[in-house]
Scaffold this motif. Structure first.
Motif, PDB file in Angstrom:
ATOM      1  N   GLU A   5       0.833  -1.202   0.000  1.00  0.00           N
ATOM      2  CA  GLU A   5       0.000   0.000   0.000  1.00  0.00           C
ATOM      3  C   GLU A   5       0.867   1.251   0.000  1.00  0.00           C
ATOM      4  OE1 GLU A   5      -2.968  -0.136   3.030  1.00  0.00           O
ATOM      5  OE2 GLU A   5      -3.876  -1.980   2.272  1.00  0.00           O
ATOM      6  N   GLU A  54       2.026   1.748  -3.514  1.00  0.00           N
ATOM      7  CA  GLU A  54       0.966   2.317  -4.353  1.00  0.00           C
ATOM      8  C   GLU A  54       0.932   3.832  -4.238  1.00  0.00           C
ATOM      9  OE1 GLU A  54      -3.877   2.132  -4.435  1.00  0.00           O
ATOM     10  OE2 GLU A  54      -2.787   0.247  -4.168  1.00  0.00           O
ATOM     11  N   ASP A  97       1.527   6.576  -7.171  1.00  0.00           N
ATOM     12  CA  ASP A  97       0.496   7.585  -7.427  1.00  0.00           C
ATOM     13  C   ASP A  97       0.993   9.000  -7.130  1.00  0.00           C
ATOM     14  OD1 ASP A  97      -1.185   5.549  -8.106  1.00  0.00           O
ATOM     15  OD2 ASP A  97      -2.278   5.515  -6.200  1.00  0.00           O
ATOM     16  N   SER A 103       3.959  -3.548 -13.192  1.00  0.00           N
ATOM     17  CA  SER A 103       3.006  -2.716 -12.449  1.00  0.00           C
ATOM     18  C   SER A 103       2.464  -1.594 -13.332  1.00  0.00           C
ATOM     19  CB  SER A 103       3.675  -2.117 -11.208  1.00  0.00           C
ATOM     20  OG  SER A 103       4.018  -3.133 -10.282  1.00  0.00           O
TER      21      SER A 103
END
Length: 498
Positions: free
Chosen positions: A275, A278, A282, A453
């Motif tokens: 997480e 991520e 982002d 990814s």
């Protein structure tokens, strides 16, 4: 035989607080020096014909305080070494010589080395007046800090805190910024000027944000932050985090947290790590801050479990990490150098190998593939293993060899599927293809995990577009034809190119 140096404390600023013994030593000295004449007692002494040579000129000549203190100590040592044998040189400093006096520290270190006798005579420090005038007992918990070294990590709101050396508004501004790491902008603080000096004392209670907006700062100024038991002020501290986790795991804490073991929350550590990744992908700092906290919680919980068994605490984890960072960066904390990232990495690897030798492990006898975590995701693990093998010389000389191997593995996979070999055999052939693809990624300098990814993100983005376009027509992928979806897919690709 050299001269003697006697350091005398002039007190906090009130001439009436100067002891009779100190006055006699000042009057009888062969030579008298003062760090600065900007002190009320110095002016009073000169009126009684006790004159001084000051070091105020050093402050003007040097760019920073450490250089000032070095120069003052050097001049006094030189005078002590070459002065008449047995003559007493008195060096007078504001307050108490052993409180916030860098020059005294230097003289205490260097006089014995130079064979110069040194005596220190105390005096009333600004602390004495602070305890009385500000009305707090230091036994309740007390910290004395230097205005030039204020940071959130040094402030404990539960202790009375005095900050000295607040010479001017610029220094007050630096203090304010440091305090704002812990306290809210409007937190009440106290500024004291010339405490205990008749006619000069000022005590002002102001909100923190005004600290550098008031006048009157000088050599006799300080900032006081009263002790507080408000736990909200410790919400940024690591110690408070440790306390919270300890309470959660305690008999009176959270039933769920108490039941957890290393194995039961093992997967959480992996999930929280992904997480965090991520949020990095982002470029989302706000979300990253939250997810890093969740990851830190996992480390705290695993450490707390071991603390309860008496094996180690989270502070042992921090100590070992600090030691490792210091040891493996000799180009930063030692005598080695590193001109670029590659040289720094070589230093890291060399020190890492030395650590293993100290533990009785012989790196030269280990496999070239050792050191890759067993439970890494397969794609990442393949990449790391191939890098280690290549470092040992097991690698293609040209990328053509990589392409040939990839084509060979794809052909074998096709054949296994065509021959309807058993599922395990087909899976192994598929693994060979993936392993070869990872080799190609390594050869072109790409991270296969990141590459995949990005492709997954691209696929997801385009598929969402297809769903949105279908939804606008009152349809779903389940009741649409492949050709319809493919058309929208191509439309999504076109929009990405625009």
């Amino acid at each position: 035989m050299s001269a003697r140096i006697t350091i005398v404390g002039l007190g906090s600023g009130d001439p009436d607080k100067l002891t009779l013994g100190s006055l006699k030593r000042l009057q009888g000295a062969g030579e008298r020096y003062v760090r600065t004449k900007d002190h009320p007692v110095v002016a009073w002494l000169e009126e009684t014909e006790v004159s001084f040579v000051s070091f105020d000129d050093v402050y003007e000549a040097k760019e920073d305080f450490p250089s000032v203190y070095e120069e003052i100590a050097a001049r006094l040592l030189k005078r002590g070494e070459y002065g008449p044998a047995g003559m007493e040189i008195v060096y007078a400093v504001p307050g108490h010589p052993m409180v916030a006096e860098a020059t005294v520290k230097l003289l205490r270190e260097r006089c014995p080395q130079a064979g110069i006798a040194l005596e220190i005579i105390g005096g009333e420090s600004f602390l004495d007046e602070a305890f009385v005038r500000l009305g707090f007992d230091p036994i309740e918990g007390f910290a004395l800090l230097d205005a030039t070294d204020i940071g959130g990590g040094r402030i404990d709101p539960r202790r009375h805190t005095l900050i000295g050396q607040v010479y001017d508004q610029l220094t007050a501004s630096e203090v304010k910024l440091g305090l704002m790491e812990v306290f809210p902008d409007d937190y009440p603080v106290v500024v004291g000027h010339a405490l205990g000096v008749s006619g000069q004392e000022q005590i002002r209670r102001i909100p923190l944000y005004e600290l550098d907006r008031i006048d009157g700062y000088g050599n006799l100024s300080l900032v006081y932050i009263p002790a507080s038991e408000d736990e909200a002020l410790r919400i940024r501290s690591f110690e408070r985090l440790h306390e919270i986790v300890t309470i959660l795991r305690s008999p009176g804490g959270c039933p769920w947290d108490r039941e957890q073991t290393h194995q039961s929350i093992r997967k959480n550590l992996i999930e929280e790590t992904y997480e965090v990744l991520e949020t990095i992908d982002d470029d989302d700092p706000d979300h990253m801050r939250e997810e890093l906290g969740d990851l830190l919680l996992q480390i705290m919980l695993h450490s707390q479990m071991e603390e309860e068994l008496g094996t180690f605490t989270v502070y042992d984890v921090i100590r070992e990490l600090n030691e490792k960072l210091l040891y493996r960066h000799p180009h930063v904390f030692g005598n080695l150098s590193a001109e670029d990232a590659e040289a720094a990495l070589n230093n890291w690897e060399a020190m890492k190998a030395e650590e293993k030798r100290r533990k009785g492990i012989k790196p030269e006898q280990q496999s070239a593939l050792s050191g890759v975590p067993r439970d890494l995701p397969a794609l990442m693990k393949a990449y790391k293993l191939q890098k280690k093998a290549a470092k040992a010389g097991f690698d293609w000389e040209q990328i053509d060899g990589v392409w040939d191997k990839l084509e060979e593995e794809i052909a074998e996979l096709k054949q296994a599927v065509k021959d309807k070999q058993d599922p395990e055999a087909q899976e192994l052939e598929l693994g060979d293809v993936l392993f070869s693809v990872v080799n190609a990624a390594r050869y072109i300098g790409a991270d296969p995990e990141q590459a995949l990814s990005r492709t997954i993100a691209k696929f997801t983005r385009r598929f969402h577009y297809v769903e949105e376009r279908l939804r606008a027509q009152g349809k779903t992928p389940g009741d649409s034809s492949l050709s319809e979806m493919d058309a929208f897919w191509e439309e999504a690709k076109s929009k990405e190119r625009e």
